[in-house]
Design an enzyme around this catalytic site. Structure first.
Site: not given
Ligand code: DQA
Length: 149
Positions: A9-10, A17, A22, A73, A76, A79, A86, A97, A99, A106, A110
């Site tokens: 998401p996002n 954002r 980012y 990635n 959110a 977390h 699963d 993974e 980020h 942070r 997180r």
């Molecule tokens: C993120 C870190 C997460 O905590 C956050 O909610 C994101 C982006 C990152 O790429 O740094 O949406 O995954």
């Protein structure tokens, strides 16, 4: 070999954002970066983004038997989502993974990663480069699997 890159998401709002966190490059630039990185490593690459937990679970399930490695990635959902953890465990596809930011530097909330518990490696805080590092790790990981046969 096929790699699936999943963004949560996002991340479709990259460039808009919190650019101070980012970066200024958008999601389209991230997809292009992943495609180019995959090409250099000899992988086929599909990128997928969703703001919905269940859609990410569906995508991971659909990858079963079709995809060799996952770069994820979960944003959110990292977390919070036992469902994504699963799903990764269910398909058993090696996953790395990623980020963009250094989540461990942070807020405390997180620092917990559910998805990370099913991943063979995590890269956090390297921006777009983390996705390439994840692919390089998978390449090495596959090579080791082949060599031990
Ligand atoms: C993120 C870190 C997460 O905590 C956050 O909610 C994101 C982006 C990152 O790429 O740094 O949406 O995954």
């Amino acid at each position: 070999m096929k790699i699936l890159v999943i963004n949560g998401p996002n991340l479709n709002y990259l460039g808009i954002r919190e650019p101070e966190l980012y970066g200024k490059k958008d999601y389209k630039a991230l997809v292009a970066f992943c495609e180019e990185s995959a090409k250099q490593l000899g992988f086929d690459c599909e990128s997928y983004q969703s703001n919905h937990e269940g859609c990410i679970v569906d995508k991971i399930q659909e990858a079963y038997g079709k995809v060799d490695g996952i770069v994820i990635n979960p944003a959110a959902y990292t977390h919070t989502s036992v469902a994504i953890l699963d799903a990764l465990k269910a398909v058993g596809i090696p996953a790395v993974e990623v980020h963009l930011t250094d989540v461990n530097a942070r807020e405390d909330f997180r620092k917990i990663s559910y998805a990370g518990m099913a991943c063979v490696k995590t890269y956090a805080g390297y921006g777009f480069d983390g996705y390439k590092m994840a692919m390089e790790y998978l390449k090495d990981y596959f090579c080791k699997g082949e060599c031990s046969k």
